[in-house]
Write an enzyme that holds these catalytic residues in place. Structure first.
Site, PDB file in Angstrom:
ATOM      1  N   LYS A  81      29.862  47.733  33.665  1.00  0.00           N
ATOM      2  CA  LYS A  81      30.786  48.365  32.721  1.00  0.00           C
ATOM      3  C   LYS A  81      30.998  49.846  33.094  1.00  0.00           C
ATOM      4  O   LYS A  81      32.130  50.317  33.154  1.00  0.00           O
ATOM      5  CB  LYS A  81      30.253  48.234  31.282  1.00  0.00           C
ATOM      6  N   THR A  82      29.903  50.543  33.387  1.00  0.00           N
ATOM      7  CA  THR A  82      30.026  51.949  33.789  1.00  0.00           C
ATOM      8  C   THR A  82      30.759  52.055  35.119  1.00  0.00           C
ATOM      9  O   THR A  82      31.578  52.951  35.327  1.00  0.00           O
ATOM     10  CB  THR A  82      28.618  52.586  33.932  1.00  0.00           C
ATOM     11  N   ASP A 126      28.638  54.642  26.197  1.00  0.00           N
ATOM     12  CA  ASP A 126      27.866  53.416  26.389  1.00  0.00           C
ATOM     13  C   ASP A 126      27.204  53.030  25.059  1.00  0.00           C
ATOM     14  O   ASP A 126      26.988  53.887  24.204  1.00  0.00           O
ATOM     15  CB  ASP A 126      26.804  53.675  27.463  1.00  0.00           C
ATOM     16  N   THR A 175      26.950  45.786  24.722  1.00  0.00           N
ATOM     17  CA  THR A 175      26.426  44.448  24.989  1.00  0.00           C
ATOM     18  C   THR A 175      26.635  43.586  23.736  1.00  0.00           C
ATOM     19  O   THR A 175      26.374  42.398  23.753  1.00  0.00           O
ATOM     20  CB  THR A 175      24.913  44.520  25.292  1.00  0.00           C
ATOM     21  N   ARG A 234      23.494  44.611  39.232  1.00  0.00           N
ATOM     22  CA  ARG A 234      22.427  45.627  39.133  1.00  0.00           C
ATOM     23  C   ARG A 234      21.106  45.046  39.622  1.00  0.00           C
ATOM     24  O   ARG A 234      20.340  45.698  40.328  1.00  0.00           O
ATOM     25  CB  ARG A 234      22.280  46.108  37.685  1.00  0.00           C
TER      26      ARG A 234
END
Ligand code: ADE
Length: 357
Positions: A81-82, A126, A175, A234
């Site tokens: 997302k980032t 976030d 999330t 990740r």
């Protein structure tokens, strides 16, 4: 509307030319992850549908000479997302300021950041589902009309202050999209779910990262790492680093299928990418609660893990991989979950499961 009183315990004062508000709580992103993050759509692997939509939206915004609509990305952690937010900023040629909702505890935190933005810039928040009510209410007019609406003074002498803000784009990430209040959710022009990556996509991510880190890796080696990365770039990137340590110390430095598999076995990451905590969770439900259903609080207490870690980190992939099931009465291990652990599912449990399906 945010209320700021005279004796304002917010610690904010306005001076005509020299506002003392500074942007605080902005995270500087200089981790390993950020060093290997793709900066444009060409080097960003996966999330094809999202990429195609975004390319069009970005081009339209550029042609109109207007900032992008506010965007909300949701999905399990680690899916980028980032990273997407960073790609959007660099494709638009604008700065991005990154923060997270828990860092915006006091009204002045969000006000400070909003006032530090320049036209067209992106503000990335976030874990936006964790914003407190006051911060949320400051955001509403900021998102909708690009203004900060504030009241100073007490009841009779109260004055409304309307401070214009530059036109900016808010990118929120969460999330837990379901935990966002509907007024906040409704102010996003676009809402996108990020999907788990396929093994092929993850193998590409692994090869790209290996190249940046100047590691030698074979195609089979990349696939072996990808297969144990739980659909999450990740995790794939972390495993590349861990496996490369083994490759350098125990082998000749090259990551092939054998090196990858042996290293990951030693790290106790199995062929499904499950680690000790995931297996402990499945084993607990099977051995102590006859395969479930059992409540999340009970599971968390028995594993000495916090509920959030289980819900946000372990469960999304176990559910997606079909090893675990969420029912109104709690979590159950699926027949696939039993099979994965090499445990025979009791026939009574099997019947119960079939009844649910
Ligand atoms: N690293 C993390 N996510 C990535 C992605 N989607 N593409 C390329 N490299 C990445």
């Amino acid at each position: 509307m945010a209320i700021i009183s005279d004796d304002n315990n917010l610690g904010i004062k306005f001076e005509k030319k020299n506002p003392i508000i500074k942007a605080e709580n902005i995270e500087y992103d200089n981790t390993f992850e950020s060093s290997i993050r793709p900066k444009d759509f060409d080097s960003y692997i996966g999330q094809t549908a999202l990429k195609e939509t975004l390319k069009i939206t970005l081009e339209a915004a550029k042609k109109r000479g207007k900032p992008l609509d506010h965007l909300l990305f949701y999905g399990p952690p680690g899916l980028g997302k980032t990273t997407v937010a960073g790609v959007i900023a660099s494709q638009m040629g604008v700065e991005i300021k990154i923060t997270s909702a828990p860092a915006l505890e006091r009204p002045r935190d969000i006000i400070g950041i909003l006032m530090s933005l320049k036209g067209g810039e992106i503000l990335f928040i976030d874990e936006i589902h964790r914003l407190n009510k006051v911060a949320e209410e400051i955001l509403y007019p900021a998102m909708e009309d690009f203004t900060l609406d504030m009241t100073t003074g007490k009841s009779q002498t109260a004055k409304t202050l309307r401070i214009p803000l530059p036109k900016f784009t808010l990118i929120g990430a969460t999330t837990k999209a379901g935990e966002l209040s509907s007024p906040l959710r409704d102010r996003f022009g676009m809402i996108h779910r990020l999907e788990f990556y396929t093994v092929e996509e993850l193998a590409e991510v692994v090869k790209r990262t290996a190249k940046i880190l100047e590691l030698e890796i074979t195609n089979d080696g990349a696939i072996a790492i990808a297969m144990r990365s739980r659909g999450t770039p990740r995790i794939a990137n972390r495993l590349v680093k861990r496996v490369s340590d083994f490759a350098i110390v125990k082998y000749d430095g090259i990551i092939d299928k054998n090196v990858a598999n042996e290293s990951l076995d030693i790290l106790k990451i199995d062929e499904f990418g499950l680690d000790n905590t995931d297996r402990a969770l499945l084993n607990l439900i099977i051995n102590k609660y006859d395969g479930g259903p059992v409540g999340i609080e009970t599971i968390a207490a028995a594993l000495s893990e916090d509920i959030k870690t289980i819900e946000d980190v372990c469960e999304p992939y176990l559910l997606q991989a079909g090893l675990l099931q969420r029912t109104p009465r709690g979590r159950k291990v699926s027949p696939e979950g039993y099979r994965h652990l090499g445990i025979k599912m009791p026939s009574q449990q099997k019947k119960l499961f079939e009844d649910i399906l």
